[in-house]
Every structure is written in C-alpha cells, then in structure tokens.
Design a protein around this motif. Structure first.
Motif, mmCIF file in Angstrom:
data_model
loop_
_atom_site.group_PDB
_atom_site.id
_atom_site.type_symbol
_atom_site.label_atom_id
_atom_site.label_comp_id
_atom_site.label_asym_id
_atom_site.label_seq_id
_atom_site.Cartn_x
_atom_site.Cartn_y
_atom_site.Cartn_z
ATOM 1 N N UNK A 212 -6.948 17.364 4.763
ATOM 2 C CA UNK A 212 -6.994 16.664 6.044
ATOM 3 C C UNK A 212 -5.847 15.678 6.175
ATOM 4 N N UNK A 213 -5.409 15.406 7.411
ATOM 5 C CA UNK A 213 -4.288 14.473 7.587
ATOM 6 C C UNK A 213 -4.649 13.087 7.083
ATOM 7 N N UNK A 214 -3.670 12.446 6.507
ATOM 8 C CA UNK A 214 -3.882 11.110 5.975
ATOM 9 C C UNK A 214 -4.318 11.072 4.528
ATOM 10 N N UNK A 215 -4.550 12.245 3.914
ATOM 11 C CA UNK A 215 -4.990 12.268 2.522
ATOM 12 C C UNK A 215 -3.912 11.718 1.589
ATOM 13 N N UNK A 216 -2.653 12.043 1.889
ATOM 14 C CA UNK A 216 -1.557 11.579 1.038
ATOM 15 C C UNK A 216 -1.489 10.061 1.020
ATOM 16 N N UNK A 217 -1.584 9.449 2.204
ATOM 17 C CA UNK A 217 -1.495 7.989 2.257
ATOM 18 C C UNK A 217 -2.722 7.330 1.631
ATOM 19 N N UNK A 218 -3.870 7.991 1.734
ATOM 20 C CA UNK A 218 -5.058 7.452 1.076
ATOM 21 C C UNK A 218 -4.891 7.451 -0.436
ATOM 22 N N UNK A 219 -4.316 8.526 -0.972
ATOM 23 C CA UNK A 219 -4.100 8.576 -2.417
ATOM 24 C C UNK A 219 -3.085 7.536 -2.866
ATOM 25 N N UNK A 220 -2.066 7.295 -2.036
ATOM 26 C CA UNK A 220 -1.078 6.266 -2.372
ATOM 27 C C UNK A 220 -1.735 4.886 -2.372
ATOM 28 N N UNK A 221 -2.576 4.628 -1.385
ATOM 29 C CA UNK A 221 -3.265 3.333 -1.328
ATOM 30 C C UNK A 221 -4.176 3.154 -2.540
ATOM 31 N N UNK A 222 -4.867 4.208 -2.929
ATOM 32 C CA UNK A 222 -5.731 4.103 -4.109
ATOM 33 C C UNK A 222 -4.915 3.801 -5.365
ATOM 34 N N UNK A 223 -3.718 4.398 -5.453
ATOM 35 C CA UNK A 223 -2.866 4.136 -6.602
ATOM 36 C C UNK A 223 -2.337 2.717 -6.651
ATOM 37 N N UNK A 224 -2.352 2.018 -5.495
ATOM 38 C CA UNK A 224 -1.857 0.640 -5.449
ATOM 39 C C UNK A 224 -2.941 -0.384 -5.733
ATOM 40 N N UNK B 257 -4.937 -1.062 -8.392
ATOM 41 C CA UNK B 257 -4.848 -1.758 -9.684
ATOM 42 C C UNK B 257 -3.586 -2.614 -9.784
ATOM 43 N N UNK B 258 -2.362 -2.091 -9.437
ATOM 44 C CA UNK B 258 -1.182 -2.965 -9.514
ATOM 45 C C UNK B 258 -1.288 -4.206 -8.635
ATOM 46 N N UNK B 259 -1.784 -4.061 -7.408
ATOM 47 C CA UNK B 259 -1.902 -5.230 -6.518
ATOM 48 C C UNK B 259 -2.908 -6.224 -7.080
ATOM 49 N N UNK B 260 -4.016 -5.744 -7.608
ATOM 50 C CA UNK B 260 -5.022 -6.636 -8.197
ATOM 51 C C UNK B 260 -4.435 -7.416 -9.365
ATOM 52 N N UNK B 261 -3.673 -6.723 -10.224
ATOM 53 C CA UNK B 261 -3.064 -7.408 -11.375
ATOM 54 C C UNK B 261 -2.051 -8.442 -10.912
ATOM 55 N N UNK B 262 -1.237 -8.109 -9.906
ATOM 56 C CA UNK B 262 -0.238 -9.059 -9.413
ATOM 57 C C UNK B 262 -0.886 -10.307 -8.817
ATOM 58 N N UNK B 263 -1.978 -10.117 -8.094
ATOM 59 C CA UNK B 263 -2.659 -11.271 -7.491
ATOM 60 C C UNK B 263 -3.217 -12.182 -8.579
#
Length: 280
Positions: free
Chosen positions: A25-37, A39-45
């Motif tokens: 379905x459309x938007x799946x790629x961006x959803x997977x990219x957001x999921x990959x971010x 943990x890194x965003x949580x660690x940076x915060x």
C-alpha cells in the motif's frame, strides 16, 4: 408418449485466476523509515537531556548539538569534505581490487573442482588472518603510503565475495546443469544464463558483507598511519581531546556505510524481484 426436450445449455466458462503481483500500500516505505528512526531519535533526546542536566561529562560524551556544531564548522571550512573524499577514494579502490578478485576466483572455484582443490585451502588459511595481525607486515612491505592502505582494504573486501560466490554456485540445483547440457549451452551461456542468475542472491549478500568489511579495513588502514582521511581526522582530534570531532568522524563512517548498504539492498530488490521470498 411424452417427449423429453433436451435443453442446450451454454458451456460453463471457468475463469482462470491469475496471481496478481503483491503491491504494498502507498506510504509503506515512509512508515518503515519512520519506524527505523524511533530508536535513534529516542537516544538523541535522552543524550541531549542528560548533557544539558550535567549528568554526563562534556569532554567524555559531548551533546548531539555540540557534535553537530563541530560537524558544521568542519563542513564550512571545507576540511571535512576533503577528508571524506580521500577516504571514499581509498575504500572504492580497495573494494574494486579485492571484490573483483574475490568474485572472479569464487566463480572459478565454484565451477571447477580442480581449481577448488588447488586454491581453496590456501585462501581459507589467509581468510583466518586478522587485519591487525597483517597490518605490520603491510607497513614493512609497502610503508605508510596509499598502496598499503588500499591493499589492506582489498584483503577485507576479497573474502566475503569469494566465499558467497562459491557457495552460491554450489547451491544451484544440479538439474539446471542437466538441462543446460541437453540444450547444448556453451560455457559462456552456462555462466551468463544459469550460474550467475542461480548464485545472484549469495553474490549480492557477499557484496553487502564485502562493502562493510571494506569500511572496517579503511578504519584500520587510516588509523595505522595517515596524514588525511576520516581516520586521520579522528586520531588528530583524539590527541587534542576534541571528542566532538571524534564523534563527527564516527558518524561519517556510519552514514556512508549505511548509504552503500542501502544501495546494495536497492539492487537486491530490483534484481531479485522474481523470488517469492518472505518479507515479514
């Protein structure tokens, strides 16, 4: 006498069910990219908050904003781009040398038993020698110049492609070769139409591993003695306790390494579309 009328019925048409290609379905790629971010965003915060509260030393572990500031200053001055160019050139030359040799020798050992019996035992012994163990020998032979660094990177890039190419060829179904003999394929057709397509999944896996080991070899090569490159930047910053610049160099290695790995994964999706593989 009753007559039975035969009613002619039209033949039942059975519709063939054709398998449709599975489309995400459309938007799946961006959803997977957001999921990959996540943990890194949580660690940076958490990291930034701990630094601002004084829970960690600025000298030992500078905050992400301090690292970003150092990276921006190096970028504006042009120093960072110069080091990145040198490191990428070294990694590319070493990978092309070692990877091409590993691919070619893997094809030969996979296709011919005599070559395997002659070459493979020696190659496996060399594969067990760690980078750090052979580095002093390379320095004695080739000095601290570019040759020793490129050869050290080539050594790391050689073995993953060699091993996975060999395994890919030997994992091919033997019935395919029987069909090739019946069709009277030439050796060239066997290689291009049978051997390479059958072993392509393993070869691409070897390519990913080879690129990763090339970056590891680059780190070792530039840390052993260099006047330019990301490894030199890290060592120079360590001597002056510039921890934020050390982190900039580490991040550069991670980002460029991830970019090359993502490129190979893109090739896998394009070249292996015919495989009906489990995607999770």
């Amino acid at each position: 006498m009753s007559t039975m009328e035969t009613v002619a019925r039209p033949p039942v048409q059975v519709e063939e069910k054709r398998s449709k290609p599975v489309t995400k379905p459309p938007g799946t790629k961006w959803k997977s990219i957001r999921r990959g971010l996540y943990i890194p965003v949580f660690i940076l915060v958490i990291w930034q908050a701990a630094g601002m509260l004084g829970l960690i030393s600025e000298t030992l572990l500078p905050t992400p904003t301090a690292i970003a500031k150092s990276g921006w200053e190096l970028t504006v001055s042009g120093e960072l781009w110069g080091h990145v160019q040198v490191s990428v050139r070294r990694a590319a030359l070493g990978f092309l040398l070692g990877g091409s040799l590993g691919l070619g020798l893997g094809l030969l050992t996979g296709m011919f038993n005599r070559v395997e019996q002659t070459v493979d035992p020696s190659v496996q012994m060399l594969r067990m020698i760690p980078h750090l163990a052979i580095t002093p020998l390379f320095i004695l032979w080739f000095g601290f110049g570019e040759m020793s660094k490129i050869l050290l990177i080539a050594k790391g890039a050689f073995f993953p492609l060699y091993v996975n190419t060999f395994l890919g060829i030997r994992s091919a179904d033997s019935k395919l070769f029987d069909v090739a003999r019946i069709l009277e394929f030439s050796r060239w057709k066997q290689v291009t139409r049978l051997i390479i397509p059958a072993s392509l999944p393993n070869m691409l896996l070897g390519l990913r591993l080879s690129l990763g080991v090339s970056w590891l070899g680059l780190v070792v090569a530039e840390l052993m003695g260099s006047s330019e490159g990301i490894g030199y930047l890290i060592m120079d910053a360590r001597q002056f306790s510039q921890t934020s610049i050390v982190f900039v160099g580490i991040i550069i290695f991670a980002v460029v390494g991830k970019a090359t790995d993502s490129f190979v994964r893109y090739l896998e999706r394009k070249l292996l579309k015919w495989r009906d593989a489990y995607t999770g």
